[in-house]
Design a protein around this motif. Structure first.
Motif, PDB file in Angstrom:
ATOM      1  N   ARG A 286      46.297 117.222 118.165  1.00  0.00           N
ATOM      2  CA  ARG A 286      47.112 116.023 118.382  1.00  0.00           C
ATOM      3  C   ARG A 286      47.570 115.925 119.838  1.00  0.00           C
ATOM      4  N   LEU A 314      33.184 117.165 113.313  1.00  0.00           N
ATOM      5  CA  LEU A 314      34.260 116.634 114.146  1.00  0.00           C
ATOM      6  C   LEU A 314      35.557 116.789 113.372  1.00  0.00           C
ATOM      7  N   GLU A 315      36.586 117.255 114.048  1.00  0.00           N
ATOM      8  CA  GLU A 315      37.891 117.316 113.401  1.00  0.00           C
ATOM      9  C   GLU A 315      38.895 116.806 114.417  1.00  0.00           C
ATOM     10  N   ILE A 316      39.396 115.602 114.180  1.00  0.00           N
ATOM     11  CA  ILE A 316      40.107 114.896 115.238  1.00  0.00           C
ATOM     12  C   ILE A 316      41.501 114.478 114.813  1.00  0.00           C
ATOM     13  N   TYR A 317      42.476 114.876 115.603  1.00  0.00           N
ATOM     14  CA  TYR A 317      43.866 114.557 115.299  1.00  0.00           C
ATOM     15  C   TYR A 317      44.529 113.717 116.387  1.00  0.00           C
ATOM     16  N   ALA A 318      43.773 113.264 117.378  1.00  0.00           N
ATOM     17  CA  ALA A 318      44.345 112.441 118.440  1.00  0.00           C
ATOM     18  C   ALA A 318      43.542 111.160 118.507  1.00  0.00           C
ATOM     19  N   ASP A 319      44.184 110.036 118.810  1.00  0.00           N
ATOM     20  CA  ASP A 319      43.412 108.794 118.710  1.00  0.00           C
ATOM     21  C   ASP A 319      42.756 108.365 120.015  1.00  0.00           C
ATOM     22  N   ASP A 320      43.302 108.807 121.145  1.00  0.00           N
ATOM     23  CA  ASP A 320      42.775 108.296 122.401  1.00  0.00           C
ATOM     24  C   ASP A 320      41.671 109.212 122.912  1.00  0.00           C
ATOM     25  N   VAL A 321      40.565 109.237 122.170  1.00  0.00           N
ATOM     26  CA  VAL A 321      39.499 110.165 122.516  1.00  0.00           C
ATOM     27  C   VAL A 321      38.150 109.454 122.461  1.00  0.00           C
ATOM     28  N   CYS A 323      34.401 110.508 121.390  1.00  0.00           N
ATOM     29  CA  CYS A 323      33.775 111.612 120.712  1.00  0.00           C
ATOM     30  C   CYS A 323      32.489 111.163 120.061  1.00  0.00           C
ATOM     31  N   SER A 324      31.460 111.973 120.153  1.00  0.00           N
ATOM     32  CA  SER A 324      30.278 111.622 119.388  1.00  0.00           C
ATOM     33  C   SER A 324      29.524 112.896 119.063  1.00  0.00           C
ATOM     34  N   HIS A 325      28.744 112.852 118.014  1.00  0.00           N
ATOM     35  CA  HIS A 325      27.828 113.941 117.778  1.00  0.00           C
ATOM     36  C   HIS A 325      26.570 113.405 117.109  1.00  0.00           C
TER      37      HIS A 325
END
Lengths: 382, 519, 252
Positions: A286, A314-321, A323-325
């Motif tokens: 976060r 992907l394990e994401i807890y912040a929104d302003d990112v 990210c891709s895979h």
């Protein structure tokens, strides 16, 4: 959660000895054993050992290892190499050994400590860009513990060879430090286990390349913790597997500070009855906004017996990112082969060429190229 | 829809910390328009949350052999089915709840749940016999139980497609519409209990053939205590003349709903099936553990769409449905085709992986999903595509939207077995984050044991960006409308797959579910 | 009476002062060009006028038709008649251009108390506009700026401008990265748009757009203030001499 159900597995194949920690006598073996008791033990056929036998790794760790005291070669000033008792090193060792790789999800680094035959540290103080110290970590089939510290603003280049041992590396890159780490994994008939944990502090950079070919069983656990703002991590690599070899790479990049970037890029070729397992994980906490993280894993199977297991997470807890895979698994492109054949290149050679090109995309170093059996790409041809 | 204090969350915090600065943004000094807490910005209205006041016959809480026998007895089931249930119960008792999903909840006391609840009295034979209170319930929910009506009230033109409805209230089906019309085409559409009596041959042959009773913890539980559900059989070569639909309603307190759906599409047939679900707002969590089995024989196609709007709990995560569902289809025949389309906005916790086993050569499996979580909702959802036959193809498109404090995970498995010559999979898996307190995860497992199989997986995570919002606002589009437009655009690929009436409903549902979620 | 009035505008971005006292007056029927090197504050000026978050006005005044823009939200500034063609138009995947434009136009109509246009009417209007500008009608069916080329994105901005018919159009580097054909289409759009009741402010690096759209005034923005104003010939001087000579004039 300690499930009683899966404890017997470890106990059946790994025997506690209650002997002091040979390489780091200041550590309390009893306490480490206690930690192991309290840690969730790996379970067969469950993540992160879904496709690889943890039993074989534990059995190998429980069997006697060769004794070795070979220290790495290095090229001069600004870098210090020595066992944990060496003056200038011992204070760092006391501070970081068993601290960086102290992971409640993985008990293997603790087990390594109980059995380690050899332990040493590599410390770089060199901040002059033009004389980047280079250290060679030799292949060994022993049980080893290595600490790497890159001091503030310092540089270091590591060339590591692995070969059938049990090696745990703990690595710390202090603010502004830069580490380039190449890992060569040639053929071995042993069960090999490598654990690498890297803590990356602010504005530092970690670049890692890993090139692997066959082993009876080779498992690489890599955890990279980005603990400081503005750090960059770039991990790439490739594998070419044949026969019945088994390679499992579990790579986690944990973004725990804002404004950092990471790249993961792996290409693999799997033939015969070999198995490739790849788990690439991007975790964004976060408190890590403005993160830029990408992961790519591509696989080509060249035989029907080959098996590919890949999981890009992907394990994401912040929104302003951002990210891709992506992950792919497939075979050689018949269109490409046809194209080359129309130009007069025989079928076999066409296939080789395309596979070489596929691997060359992730190879930037001569030795990496040669272990994968390809020509390195000539970047600055005259 | 009133828009109060509608601003980006980041702006909200900005103004909290910088309220002295004369910011180039009007609301910052028009303090009467400011929402005072982030919670005020994250509101959500659940319109299906009412309780129907009706006399119910409920079994006392608890699970035992006796309870299972009692359920079976109430339904006058044949001996073999009672034994089947008891076997499931015995297996369930030895199983452990799965813990691998990315969700957290306090332990469930399975002995505190009542496993059967039904409106009192015999099953009504016609609409006139149905308790008017029940009829009003479905009217309020917009579900047509009169045959001249269809979903979403677009029945004015006779050319509009009609929808047949099976209405399941707590543990039992109360009515099924258009049964006679369907019968003319040979299509069997009735409650599961009815099918046990009228088509025991099909039930015996197919029950548990796709989801074995010991498949997983919740499937085993369902197999022991399932009460009702829908049954569909489409005979050879028949294209089902209308959409079939089941509407599930949980009403009773402290009751679990364990329905069982079985759809069999015989050779060369086609059926499109819709499923909707709602529940009252209650402070306790309620368990819903359904099993759905689909069987497509040679050249058959089944299209299964779900708009899931179980009560999600309040903004503090109190109450809501635990939706632990096993849905699986088998493309048993050559060239058969199964597609799952789901729009998930409800439930406190979702644990659900509609899957396809691609056994027949040239068969096709599809999974299209929109999962939106807000407030404290948790979802762990995705699909499994198991390729066994040659030239099998699967497509997975998953769109996850997380807002509030919610957590939204995609979990998928694509498996290419050694016999799956030339099999193909394409997976696209996108997450959209709204606000900084939510979480989005992606866990895609890819297992390939076949050289010529091609698996492609792509995933992205993005947010509704300030730039997108600003551009919309510069063109005169209000922020709430802009966000809803952006989210709808994000989900467009999925809505295209839904039957028309449901697409409209789904789009509206997203709007309501998002209300106030974006500050 | 002036249409757009910028007085003594001081703006900070991330605690750095970017604009320090910009004055600008734009009257109906006029075309203004604002030129300046990278980092001189051009985009800060247009973003501030449009109400982008994070641009903090310390002092100064911004008025459109006497309305104080600083009190308005971005959409309210849009209703007041302000249009910004973005330097980097934003992509909105899955939302079609048509849907986006109709939502915007309907919002404007609602604001004025007009009823929304029927879809048929709207599509008819859009088709006419698209044809007039030699756009490919397929354009309208695609996602907003989604996988548009640089030139297509800029044309799309012009299309939106014509569609919303603002009083003041700010065009932020709409000419950059365009080939000559696209540049002509953009110029055609601007000339189509302008009349004696509205005004255009072109923010640009280069003179080349100004060959097609002749400005009445040219202003040079340097280090956050307008250091020189003149007629169209000033742009030619800048093209020839660069900005350095002005920098010396205003040196510290």
């Amino acid at each position: 959660m300690v499930g009683a159900g899966h404890r017997p597995l470890a106990e059946a194949v790994f025997h506690m000895t209650s002997q002091p920690v040979k390489i780091a006598p200041w550590l309390d073996a009893k306490q480490i054993e206690q930690t192991i008791e309290n840690t969730r033990l790996p379970q067969q056929r469950k993540d992160p050992w879904k496709y690889t036998s943890v039993k074989q790794v534990l059995q190998r760790l429980d069997s006697p290892f060769e004794k070795t005291d070979q220290l790495p070669n290095h090229n001069g000033s600004g870098v210090l190499v020595g066992d944990f008792g060496t003056p200038m090193i011992s204070s760092l060792a006391r501070k970081y050994v068993n601290q960086i790789a102290n992971n409640s999800n993985n008990v293997l680094p603790s087990l390594n400590l109980l059995r380690a035959q050899h332990g040493y540290a590599i410390v770089s103080n060199e901040s002059n860009d033009s004389v980047r110290p280079a250290v060679q970590i030799p292949a060994s089939d022993s049980c080893e513990r290595i600490l790497i510290v890159v001091q503030e603003q310092a540089n270091l280049e590591i060339m590591e060879h692995t070969s059938g041992g049990n090696r745990v590396i703990e690595c710390l890159i202090l603010p502004g430090g830069q580490l380039v780490h190449r890992r060569i994994q040639p053929t071995t008939t042993h069960v090999e286990y490598n654990s690498l944990t890297v803590n990356v502090m602010e504005n530092s950079s970690y670049q890692m390349m890993q090139y692997s070919v066959g082993a009876q069983l080779r498992r690489n656990d890599i955890v990279i913790n980005i603990e400081g703002e503005g750090a960059t991590v770039d991990v790439s690599g490739g594998w070419k597997l044949s026969d019945i070899s088994h390679l499992d790479t579990q790579l986690a990049v944990n973004h725990r500070a804002k404004g950092s970037t990471s790249q993961q890029k792996f290409h693999g070729v799997v033939g015969d009855s070999a198995r490739a397992v790849f788990n690439g994980r991007i975790y964004i906490a976060r408190n890590a906004p403005k993160t830029d993280a990408h992961l790519q894993n591509k696989n080509i199977a060249t035989s029907d017996g080959a098996a590919i297991f890949t999981k890009p997470e992907l394990e994401i807890y912040a929104d302003d990112v951002v990210c891709s895979h992506g992950a792919t698994s497939g075979q050689l492109d018949e269109q490409q082969i046809f194209y080359l054949r129309t130009r007069g290149i025989p079928d076999d050679r066409s296939r080789e060429l395309i596979l070489e090109g596929f691997l060359a995309e992730i190879v930037e170093h001569e030795e990496g190229a040669s272990v994968l059996g390809i020509q390195p790409r000539k970047v600055d041809a005259p | 829809m009133p828009i109060r204090g509608f601003r980006p969350l980041s702006l909200y915090f900005h103004s909290v910390f910088n309220n002295k600065i004369y910011n180039n943004n009007a609301r910052n000094y028009m303090s009467n328009n400011i929402a005072h807490t982030p919670e005020e910005l994250i509101r959500k209205e659940y319109t299906a949350g009412f309780v129907t006041d009706i006399e119910t016959e409920t079994l006392p809480p608890g699970l035992s052999e006796e309870v299972v026998r009692e359920i079976s007895r109430k339904k006058a089931e044949p001996e073999w089915l009672t034994e089947w249930r008891l076997d499931a119960l015995r297996r369930w008792e030895k199983m452990e709840e799965p813990t691998w999903a990315h969700v957290k909840f306090p332990p469930i006391d399975y002995q505190a749940i009542s496993y059967f609840a039904a409106p009192k009295g015999d099953k009504p034979k016609s609409l006139d016999e149905i308790d008017p209170e029940l009829l009003r319930t479905y009217e309020k929910l917009g579900i047509p139980l009169h045959e001249q009506k269809v979903l979403a009230g677009v029945d004015e033109e006779p050319s509009q497609p009609r929808v047949a409805v099976d209405a399941v209230f707590d543990s039992v089906s109360i009515t099924t519409t258009f049964k006679e019309t369907l019968k003319e085409h040979g299509v069997v559409f009735c409650s599961f209990s009815e099918a046990v009596q009228s088509r025991p041959d099909l039930i015996k042959k197919y029950l548990g053939s796709v989801v074995p009773k010991q498949d997983n913890f919740y499937a085993a539980l369902n197999s022991a205590v399932f009460s009702d559900g829908s049954f569909v059989y489409v005979p050879k070569g028949v294209r089902c003349p209308m959409e079939l639909s089941t509407y599930f309603r949980i009403n009773a307190e402290n009751t679990g709903q364990f329905e069982r759906t079985l759809i069999i599409a015989d050779e060369g047939s086609y059926v499109s099936y819709l499923e909707g679900c709602t529940a009252p707002m209650r402070d306790e969590n309620q368990l819903h553990a359904a099993v759905v089995e689909l069987i497509a024989l040679d050249d058959a196609q089944i299209k299964y769409s779900t708009v899931q709007n179980w009560y999600p709990g309040d903004e503090n995560g109190v109450g809501g449905i635990y939706n632990f569902v096993t849905k699986r289809g088998t493309c048993r025949g050559a060239r058969s085709h199964i597609s799952w389309t789901q729009v998930e906005t409800g439930s406190a916790i979702t644990w659900k992986y509609p899957s396809v086993i691609l056994r027949g050569d040239d068969s096709i499996g599809e999974f299209y999903s929109v999962a939106l979580t807000n407030n404290r909702q948790q979802a762990d959802t995705g699909t499994k595509m198991t390729h066994i036959g040659r030239n099998t193809k699967s497509t997975i498109i998953s769109k996850g939207i997380s807002a509030g404090h919610s957590s939204n995970a995609y979990r998928g498995l694509v498996r290419m077995n050694p016999g799956a010559r030339n099999a193909r999979n394409y997976t696209q898996c996108d997450s959209l984050l709204i606000g900084s307190e939510c979480a989005a995860h992606t866990f895609p497992y890819i297992e390939s044991r076949r050289q010529d199989a091609i698996v492609e997986h792509e995933a992205t995570t993005t947010r509704v960006s300030d730039d997108q919002l600003f551009m919309c606002r510069q063109r005169g589009i209000e922020p709430e409308k802009a966000v809803s437009m952006i989210v709808n655009g994000f989900c467009r690929d999925i809505f295209r797959e839904l039957p028309m009436e449901f697409a409209v409903e789904a789009s509206k549902l997203l709007e309501v579910s998002l209300e106030g979620a974006v500050g | 009476m002036s249409l757009l009035e910028v007085s003594d505008l001081h703006v900070k971005v991330a605690d750095r002062e970017i604009l320090n006292g910009v004055n600008l007056e734009v009257n109906p029927g006029e075309i203004h060009a604002i030129m300046g090197p990278n980092g001189s504050g051009k985009s800060t000026l247009t973003n501030t006028i449009a109400g982008q978050e994070g641009y903090i006005v310390e002092t100064g005044d911004l008025r459109l038709n006497r309305t104080n823009l600083l009190e308005l939200e971005p959409e309210e500034r849009s209703y007041a008649g302000l249009f910004l063609a973005f330097q980097y138009p934003v992509e909105i995947p899955g939302v079609t251009n048509m849907e986006f434009l109709k939502t915007a136009v309907d919002s404007h109509r609602k604001q004025r108390g007009d009823t929304a246009l029927s879809s048929v009417e709207f599509i008819k209007n859009m088709r006419a506009l698209v044809t007039k500008l030699d756009f490919n009608p397929e354009f309208l069916k695609r996602g907003v700026n989604e996988s548009f080329s640089g030139g297509e994105k800029k044309r799309n901005e012009i299309l939106q401008m014509l569609c919303l018919d603002p009083k003041v159009a700010l065009l932020d580097e709409t000419d950059s990265g365009l080939d000559i054909d696209a540049l002509q289409v953009v110029a055609k759009g601007i000339n189509e748009f302008r009349n004696s009741n509205n005004a255009v402010v072109l923010v640009t690096h280069y003179q080349r757009l100004l060959n097609h759209v002749v400005p009445d005034y040219v202003h040079v923005l340097l280090n956050g203030t307008i250091v020189k104003s003149g007629d169209a010939s000033l742009a030619l001087d800048l093209e020839r001499k660069g900005y350095a000579w002005l920098e010396q004039d205003t040196g510290p």
